[in-house]
Structures are given as structure tokens and as C-alpha cells.
Design a protein around this motif. Structure first.
Motif, PDB file in Angstrom:
ATOM      1  N   VAL A 144       3.436 -21.610 -38.690  1.00  0.00           N
ATOM      2  CA  VAL A 144       3.070 -19.713 -37.769  1.00  0.00           C
ATOM      3  C   VAL A 144       2.006 -19.875 -36.996  1.00  0.00           C
ATOM      4  O   VAL A 144       1.763 -18.682 -36.592  1.00  0.00           O
ATOM      5  CB  VAL A 144       2.683 -19.448 -39.290  1.00  0.00           C
ATOM      6  N   SER A 145       1.274 -21.180 -36.404  1.00  0.00           N
ATOM      7  CA  SER A 145       0.251 -20.740 -36.423  1.00  0.00           C
ATOM      8  C   SER A 145       0.290 -20.739 -34.485  1.00  0.00           C
ATOM      9  O   SER A 145      -0.665 -21.197 -33.417  1.00  0.00           O
ATOM     10  CB  SER A 145      -1.154 -21.706 -36.556  1.00  0.00           C
ATOM     11  N   THR A 146       1.276 -21.250 -34.185  1.00  0.00           N
ATOM     12  CA  THR A 146       1.320 -21.594 -33.021  1.00  0.00           C
ATOM     13  C   THR A 146       2.518 -20.725 -31.991  1.00  0.00           C
ATOM     14  O   THR A 146       2.943 -19.966 -32.166  1.00  0.00           O
ATOM     15  CB  THR A 146       2.950 -23.185 -32.838  1.00  0.00           C
ATOM     16  N   VAL A 147       1.229 -21.055 -30.986  1.00  0.00           N
ATOM     17  CA  VAL A 147       1.712 -20.049 -29.088  1.00  0.00           C
ATOM     18  C   VAL A 147       3.102 -20.148 -28.894  1.00  0.00           C
ATOM     19  O   VAL A 147       3.538 -19.585 -28.898  1.00  0.00           O
ATOM     20  CB  VAL A 147       0.281 -19.359 -28.921  1.00  0.00           C
ATOM     21  N   ALA A 148       2.721 -21.241 -28.853  1.00  0.00           N
ATOM     22  CA  ALA A 148       3.652 -21.726 -27.426  1.00  0.00           C
ATOM     23  C   ALA A 148       3.964 -23.862 -27.634  1.00  0.00           C
ATOM     24  O   ALA A 148       2.698 -24.434 -27.639  1.00  0.00           O
ATOM     25  CB  ALA A 148       3.514 -21.451 -26.243  1.00  0.00           C
ATOM     26  N   MET A 190      -0.992 -13.538 -28.423  1.00  0.00           N
ATOM     27  CA  MET A 190      -1.544 -14.138 -27.180  1.00  0.00           C
ATOM     28  C   MET A 190      -0.130 -14.546 -26.071  1.00  0.00           C
ATOM     29  O   MET A 190      -0.314 -14.451 -24.996  1.00  0.00           O
ATOM     30  CB  MET A 190      -1.372 -15.334 -27.946  1.00  0.00           C
ATOM     31  N   ARG A 191       0.727 -14.084 -26.824  1.00  0.00           N
ATOM     32  CA  ARG A 191       1.747 -14.289 -26.151  1.00  0.00           C
ATOM     33  C   ARG A 191       2.191 -13.193 -25.113  1.00  0.00           C
ATOM     34  O   ARG A 191       2.582 -13.416 -24.238  1.00  0.00           O
ATOM     35  CB  ARG A 191       3.673 -14.484 -26.893  1.00  0.00           C
ATOM     36  N   ALA A 192       2.093 -11.542 -25.564  1.00  0.00           N
ATOM     37  CA  ALA A 192       2.336 -10.347 -24.683  1.00  0.00           C
ATOM     38  C   ALA A 192       1.491 -10.691 -23.173  1.00  0.00           C
ATOM     39  O   ALA A 192       1.519 -10.030 -22.229  1.00  0.00           O
ATOM     40  CB  ALA A 192       1.895  -9.577 -25.721  1.00  0.00           C
ATOM     41  N   ILE A 193       0.045 -12.052 -23.585  1.00  0.00           N
ATOM     42  CA  ILE A 193      -0.635 -11.657 -22.862  1.00  0.00           C
ATOM     43  C   ILE A 193      -1.195 -13.467 -21.841  1.00  0.00           C
ATOM     44  O   ILE A 193      -1.268 -12.719 -20.481  1.00  0.00           O
ATOM     45  CB  ILE A 193      -2.809 -10.855 -22.526  1.00  0.00           C
ATOM     46  N   LEU A 194      -0.050 -13.959 -21.863  1.00  0.00           N
ATOM     47  CA  LEU A 194      -0.020 -14.523 -21.347  1.00  0.00           C
ATOM     48  C   LEU A 194       2.005 -15.192 -20.749  1.00  0.00           C
ATOM     49  O   LEU A 194       2.572 -14.841 -21.504  1.00  0.00           O
ATOM     50  CB  LEU A 194      -0.175 -16.198 -22.045  1.00  0.00           C
ATOM     51  N   THR A 252       1.205 -28.403 -27.581  1.00  0.00           N
ATOM     52  CA  THR A 252       0.343 -26.958 -28.366  1.00  0.00           C
ATOM     53  C   THR A 252      -0.423 -25.988 -27.958  1.00  0.00           C
ATOM     54  O   THR A 252      -1.492 -26.691 -27.757  1.00  0.00           O
ATOM     55  CB  THR A 252       1.328 -26.868 -29.656  1.00  0.00           C
ATOM     56  N   LEU A 253       0.049 -24.528 -27.600  1.00  0.00           N
ATOM     57  CA  LEU A 253      -1.308 -23.667 -27.944  1.00  0.00           C
ATOM     58  C   LEU A 253      -1.484 -22.842 -28.913  1.00  0.00           C
ATOM     59  O   LEU A 253       0.269 -22.631 -29.607  1.00  0.00           O
ATOM     60  CB  LEU A 253      -1.214 -22.403 -26.352  1.00  0.00           C
ATOM     61  N   ALA A 254      -2.271 -24.214 -29.839  1.00  0.00           N
ATOM     62  CA  ALA A 254      -1.697 -23.313 -30.992  1.00  0.00           C
ATOM     63  C   ALA A 254      -3.903 -22.379 -32.042  1.00  0.00           C
ATOM     64  O   ALA A 254      -4.516 -22.526 -30.890  1.00  0.00           O
ATOM     65  CB  ALA A 254      -2.111 -24.918 -31.757  1.00  0.00           C
ATOM     66  N   GLN A 255      -3.755 -22.374 -32.917  1.00  0.00           N
ATOM     67  CA  GLN A 255      -4.306 -22.145 -33.488  1.00  0.00           C
ATOM     68  C   GLN A 255      -4.837 -22.737 -34.547  1.00  0.00           C
ATOM     69  O   GLN A 255      -4.612 -22.932 -35.607  1.00  0.00           O
ATOM     70  CB  GLN A 255      -4.471 -19.982 -34.098  1.00  0.00           C
TER      71      GLN A 255
END
Length: 728
Positions: free
Chosen positions: A292-296, A264-268, A237-240
């Protein structure tokens, strides 16, 4: 001879084979042209050709990019995505002229070298390239074996003592050591792993963090392998980090994490990764934090682990995305995207209201929150009311407060003409020479759809919208709104312009695939009088209708007006873009109870509306639920106030007529909004007592704004013999 100091260590830290390939490509181009600088396009071609030639000769190469099977399938345009990495890594010796698109060795260095230096540099790059591939070939670390070892051995190990356990040592030491040897893991990346602190963790993890932005999994953004509690799967994951955000409380913490996910999804690019919340690690509360914190992410099931090459390729893809994000954070002014903001929704809206107030305009309480939630729920809003109440100005100031102005093209005013009769007046038309002439709306859509602009919100104000029949000139837009679907991280629609309107191949290529981008917001202003046209249910179904009929004239500009210091705050499109398109997107979440409670109320209302054929369908139910969910996420209004506004804006505009059935429906709805029973038999004969003192009648109402509107509609019915939401 030995290389100059500036060149002797340039390949010590390798990011794949890109550094060596770049130097070889540059030297080859310089040898061919006899110049110190090389055209960037020619350099890209040589860069790609080296990979393709090695591949054709059967020599080892790095895996192709963009999920291509062969380097032979990669294009020059795709090379642009990766060549910036080695150029940046070699910035101590290379300089780039962005104006004329060239790159070469720095002049002050190049002038001190003779031809022998360049020959030796070529040999150095060639030897390092072969050494790099040899090291990759003989590495003993297997990512697949490491993941499989944890998945199969972790549960039995938990029954053993924690201290000095062999599996714990393997996870904490050997896996990070093995990962650090991968060629795309550079020195700035810190790799750490955990199986718990003193006791076994339910969810062991392996994290990859860039030291520039975080060295702790408690905060910041990083890559992490997360193992499911039952060891059935592992997620890359890409996470926070959730610890620090959740110190604000779960509600505020989740709001922050969700906002950062959207940014982050908008810029990657995140190609090939999943972008949803279907991460199932544990039945406990921590599992929700991870969702909730996972981007992808990638998901790997224990019994279906991909092969070694696929696992390495996936990790490399995620590292490349992560590197791009870190570069954006560290150098925001050099990126197309804005830096990731940390404002909550409430903070942003307070800044918007301060900006509007500074400009000398005052709007009713919670109007800005309502306008925001309406746009978030559906990118089409109607502002209705008497002339001169500031409808158009609201759109302009709201856009300006978020950094969207007419000067930068993100705010556009389109006045409607009474003679508009078909979509060509907005979208464009084919002239006598069969050339397609753009309409005012199409010009904005083309600009908004450009990749460099997809993170920016674009506002289109369609002024005096009902001077012409909306269903005639706006029909294509209304239809296309219904085709929204999620494709990757973008919300797309069917094409807007019919191919029959396009003749030339050039026009078909330019405009044939034009969609309604998810960063465009349509706001129509309307005045309801004898010169305008009414709205059909087709229009009302697709919009929130915000009314401006209750005016407080004794509001005056304050001394802080104009001279105040409130400034616009640039907002990414993620601030306004819808998170959900269908109810299934959010039904199985913590909002399930809210959805079911709201639906129960709408079922009761629908039973009443059915008698006059004004009942609503799934589209309106979903839109109202989304409005309430976004409101709860941002904690802008009470749940009752939010539902009140949705009754007012989505239900009541559908009601009109002169029959006794309309009167009965209004009285039944009034009972719901007041929260008490009425003597309907008497009120059906004469409802005058309701509006003798409207303020007193609605002072304790469950939904006071809707109640006041219903009373007004009943009065019009008694006095004029006809009623409508739109009568003012």
C-alpha cells in the motif's frame, strides 16, 4: 594564485559530474561571447556538447539520461531536466535571470575577479572532473555483489547468533558506506540499514533518506531496498513509513498512504519504474503495508540480477526522482505542482460542503459524497431533475470548492443548443478554408493536457444536455471513454479528432493526438420534459445518473451564509481520478469479498431484468464495484446506502415501458429493495396500496431510495399506462 574563498570548495560535494561540466560550459560560453551572463539555451547546448565530445573521444562519462544508450542520442530539451540540479547546487556563486533566460556568476563576485581567476577556475573544474572519473573507476564497492551477498547468505545467517554476526555487520556498515561513495549520493542523504533489533528481521532493508524530510523509516518518504522473506528477490522502492500513519488504525492509515501514493505519482516522472502493488515480500500482514505504501519500484530476482551499471543507473534514476520530490516539499511555491496534501477524502468533502453551505445552497444529505464517488468511478455524471433545483450550481460550487473556477480555466460551462447534430458542435470543424476551428470542449482538453496542468482537475458542465440528441453530438466522447487504458502513471484514450477533419500538417500536429485527459470530468445536466430527448442505454451505461426530484422547499439560508469563512482547498487530480479501470486491477486484494458479494446481488437483479431486455453487462458491474470500493476506502456511506444509490443510478434508469412484464420486473425489484416478500399477484392488478403511504412503505427498506423510486414508477404505470425513470 589561489582561488577566492567563494570558489575554492564548490566541488567538494559532487552530484555526478554535472557541477564541473556546468562550470566548464559557462566559462566556454563567456569566453566566446565576452559577456558575464550566458543564454540558458546556449549553456544547455555547451553542457550537452561536453558530454558528447568526451563520449566520442572514448573518455569516461556519466551514464546518459532518460534511458538513452548514448549522449549522442540526448536532446537539448532533455537537458533541461538535469541542468537545474547543478545550477541549484551552485546557487551561492551563480544567479539566473528567469525573465530573459540567462545565467552567470553573481555580479558582486564577478566584479572582484580578474581574468586569471577564471582561467584557474577552468583548470580546477577540469582537474576535478578527471579526479571524479578516476575515483569511480577504482571504487571497490559493487552494488551487485552486495545485493547478491545478502540474497544468498541471509537465510543461513538467520540460523546463527544475531549478536556481532558478520553478515549483519556487512549490511549495517559496509553497504551504507559503499552506497555513500556513489557520486549522486549527496550530503543530505542519510543511509541506514537493518537486519533486525536483537533478533533477525524477516525483511531486511537498506534505506536512503533525505534529512530535510525524514530520518526515520517510521514516517515520511524515502528510498529503500526491501529483501523478500524467502530471499528470492529484492525491491528498490520509493516508499513511505507506515508506523506513524497506521497509528490512526489500518483503515485510516491505508487511506492516507494511498492518497500520498497518488499525489507523489502525479508530480514525479518515475520513468522506467513499476507503479502497482505487485510487491511480494512475505505472506504476513507487514507485506500488505509495503504494498500500500510503495509509490514505485524496481524488482530484481536473485537468479537474474542486472549488471552493475544497470543497478547503479536504476538507483540514480530513483534518487533523481526523490530529489525532485524533496525539492517540491521544501519549496512548494516554486513548483508547478501543489504541495502534497494530508487531508483525508472525508475531510475534503466536509470542506466542500462547508463552502457550498456558506454560498447559501443546501443539498440533500450525502449528495456531495455521492457526487464525488460517481466522478471517481467514472468521469461522466448526469444530474437530472426539474428545473431550478441547483444542478448546474452544484457542479460550479463543487469545482470552486476544489480550486477550479472559470477564471483559472478549470471550470467551463457549455450550454447545449437544440440544433446540435454531430460531434463537431463540441469538438470543432473544418471551415471553408480547410482550417480546423476548435469547439468549446476541445479548447478545454488542450489546456488540461498540458504537462503543467496534468495535476489539476478540470470540470466541464454540459448544460441542458438533452436539448439535442445526446447520441448524435456526444457519440465520439462516449466511444473514446471506452478506450481508456493506463500508460505509465497516466490514463489515456484513443485520439478524439478524426484525422479526416484535419488538412494542414500544423493542425494534424496540434490536434491529431488529442485525447480525453484523465484530469477532465464531464457533468451533464438534464431536465426531463416535453421539450427534451430521452437517453439511450449507450449513454446510461457510461454515466451515473443523480436525480434532483425530491425538493425540500422549507430550507432557508442560515445566518452564517455568505459571511462565513470557508475557503476553497486546492485539490490535486489524484483526489478524483479513477484508481481502477478494470476489475482485474483490484480483484486480488482485500476488496475481493466486497466485489463477489456485490456481483452476487447484481446476478440476481440481472436475472430479473433479462425478461425485459434491460440486463446489464460487465461495464456496469465494474462501475458499481468501483463505486463501492472507493466508498469503503473513504468510509463515506454504509455499504447498503452505497449499493442503494447504485441501484438508483445505474439500474433503474434503464427501465421503461407499458407492458405487464415491466410491472412484474418492478415488483420483483421492489421485493429486493424492501427486503421482504410481496403479494405480487394482487399488486399486479392494483398496486395503489404501495403509494398510499410511501414513507411508511419504505421506512424499513433495505434500499429505501431505490424502493421509493420503484413505487413512483409503478404509480406512473398504473395512472398513465407507461412508466420511466425519467418521468417527474
Amino acid at each position: 594564485m589561489s582561488l577566492p574563498n567563494a570558489l575554492s570548495g564548490i566541488f567538494t560535494h559532487k552530484q555526478k559530474s554535472y557541477k564541473m561540466i556546468l562550470i566548464l560550459a559557462l566559462l566556454n560560453e563567456m569566453n566566446a561571447t565576452g559577456k558575464r551572463e550566458a543564454s540558458l539555451n546556449n549553456l544547455k547546448q555547451r553542457f550537452l556538447s561536453i558530454f558528447q565530445d568526451r563520449e566520442a573521444q572514448g573518455k569516461p562519462v556519466d551514464a546518459p539520461i532518460n534511458n538513452a544508450r548514448r549522449w549522442a542520442d540526448v536532446t537539448i530539451s532533455q537537458i533541461s531536466q538535469i541542468i537545474t540540479t547543478p545550477i541549484s547546487a551552485l546557487s551561492d556563486i551563480l544567479e539566473q535571470n528567469h525573465q530573459i533566460q540567462t545565467i552567470g556568476f553573481k555580479q558582486h563576485l564577478y566584479e572582484t575577479w580578474d581574468e586569471d581567476v577564471l582561467i584557474e577556475l577552468h583548470d580546477y573544474a577540469s582537474k576535478e572532473l578527471e579526479l571524479y572519473h578516476q575515483q569511480r573507476q577504482y571504487t571497490s564497492f559493487s552494488l551487485r555483489e552486495a545485493l547478491n551477498h545478502v540474497l544468498s547468505k541471509y537465510l543461513p545467517a538467520k540460523r546463527e547468533p544475531f549478536s556481532n554476526n558478520a553478515l549483519g555487520i556487512f549490511v549495517r556498515r559496509q553497504i551504507p558506506s559503499g552506497l555513500s561513495g556513489l557520486p549522486f549520493i549527496h550530503d543530505n542523504l542519510k543511509i541506514t540499514a537493518s537486519v533486525g533489533q536483537g533478533v533477525w528481521a524477516n525483511i531486511p532493508w537498506i534505506a536512503i533518506m533525505d534529512r530535510h524530510i525524514t530520518e526515520s523509516t517510521q514516517h515520511g518518504e524515502y528510498i529503500v531496498y526491501l529483501f523478500a522473506e524467502d530471499m528470492s528477490s529484492v525491491y528498490l522502492t520509493l516508499a513511505q513509513g507506515v508506523t506513524e500513519p497506521n497509528k490512526r488504525g489500518k483503515v485510516e492509515g491505508y487511506k492516507y498512504l494511498r492518497q500520498k501514493v497518488q499525489e507523489m505519482r502525479a508530480i514525479l516522472p518515475l520513468e522506467g519504474l513499476r507503479k502497482d502493488e505487485e510487491i511480494h515480500l512475505t505472506s504476513g500482514g507487514l507485506g500488505r503495508d509495503y504494498q500500500v505504501s510503495t509509490v514505485a519500484y524496481y524488482r530484481y530476482d536473485r537468479d537474474q540480477l542486472p549488471d552493475e551499471q544497470q543497478l547503479i543507473t536504476d538507483l540514480e534514476n530513483l534518487v533523481n526522482n526523490y530529489n525532485q520530490y524533496v525539492e517540491t516539499v521544501l519549496n512548494p511555491n516554486e513548483q508547478e505542482q501543489p504541495p502534497v496534501p494530508e487531508h483525508t477524502v472525508s475531510e475534503r468533502l466536509q470542506a466542500v460542503k462547508a463552502y457550498i453551505h456558506q454560498k447559501g445552497f443546501a443539498y440533500p444529505d450525502h449528495l456531495i459524497e455521492n457526487f464525488y464517488l460517481s466522478l471517481k468511478s467514472r468521469p461522466f455524471v448526469i444530474l437530472a431533475g426539474v428545473s431550478g433545483t441547483g444542478k448546474t450550481k452544484l457542479v460550479k460550487l463543487f469545482a470552486e470548492a476544489l480550486g477550479a473556477t472559470s477564471e483559472n480555466g478549470q471550470f467551463t460551462l457549455i450550454p447545449v443548443r437544440p440544433d446540435w447534430s454531430d460531434p463537431s458542435d463540441l469538438l470543432g470543424y473544418k471551415d471553408l478554408n480547410h482550417i480546423f476551428r476548435l469547439g468549446p470542449l476541445t479548447e478545454v482538453l488542450i489546456e488540461a493536457a498540458k504537462p503543467a496542468n496534468q495535476h489539476k482537475p478540470y470540470f466541464i458542465c454540459i448544460d441542458e444536455m438533452n436539448l439535442a440528441r445526446v447520441e448524435h453530438y456526444f457519440s465520439d466522447m462516449l466511444s473514446v471513454l471506452e478506450t481508456q487504458e493506463r500508460r505509465g502513471d497516466r490514463i489515456v484514450t484513443d485520439p478524439l479528432i478524426r484525422t479526416s477533419a484535419l488538412v494542414s500538417e500544423e493542425d494534424k500536429q496540434r490536434y491529431g493526438n488529442l485525447i480525453l485527459p484523465d484530469n477532465v470530468y464531464l457533468i451533464g445536466t438534464v431536465n426531463m420534459d416535453e421539450t427534451t430527448h430521452p437517453f439511450s442505454k449507450k449513454v446510461l451505461d457510461r454515466a451515473n445518473t443523480i436525480e434532483f426530484n425530491y425538493i425540500n422547499l422549507d430550507q432557508f439560508p442560515s445566518s452564517q451564509t455568505i459571511s462565513g469563512g470557508s475557503q476553497p482547498i486546492a485539490a490535486s487530480n489524484a483526489f478524483l481520478r479513477s484508481d481502477y479501470l478494470q476489475l482485474v486491477d483490484v480483484y486480488h486484494s482485500e476488496y475481493k469479498q466486497l466485489i463477489e458479494q456485490t456481483t452476487d446481488k447484481l446476478v440476481q437483479i440481472n436475472d430479473i431484468l433479462e425478461s425485459i431486455h434491460s440486463h446489464v453487462g460487465f461495464r456496469i458491474r465494474d462501475a458499481i464495484c468501483f463505486y463501492l470500493i472507493y466508498n469503503q476506502q473513504a468510509q463515506l456511506l454504509t455499504q447498503e446506502a452505497a449499493f442503494d444509490l447504485q441501484l438508483l443510478q445505474k439500474i433503474l434508469p434503464r427501465i421503461q415501458g407499458s407492458s405487464a412484464s415491466v410491472r412484474r420486473v418492478l415488483l420483483q425489484l421492489l421485493e429486493i429493495t424492501l427486503g421482504k416478500k410481496l403479494n405480487k399477484s394482487e399488486l399486479e392488478e392494483d398496486a395503489a396500496e404501495l403509494w398510499k403511504d410511501t414513507v411508511k412503505t419504505v421506512e424499513s427498506a433495505s434500499y429505501p431510495q431505490s424502493a421509493r423510486k420503484i413505487i413512483f414508477m409503478l404509480r406512473r404505470l398504473d395512472e398513465d399506462g407507461f412508466t420511466s425513470y425519467w418521468l417527474s
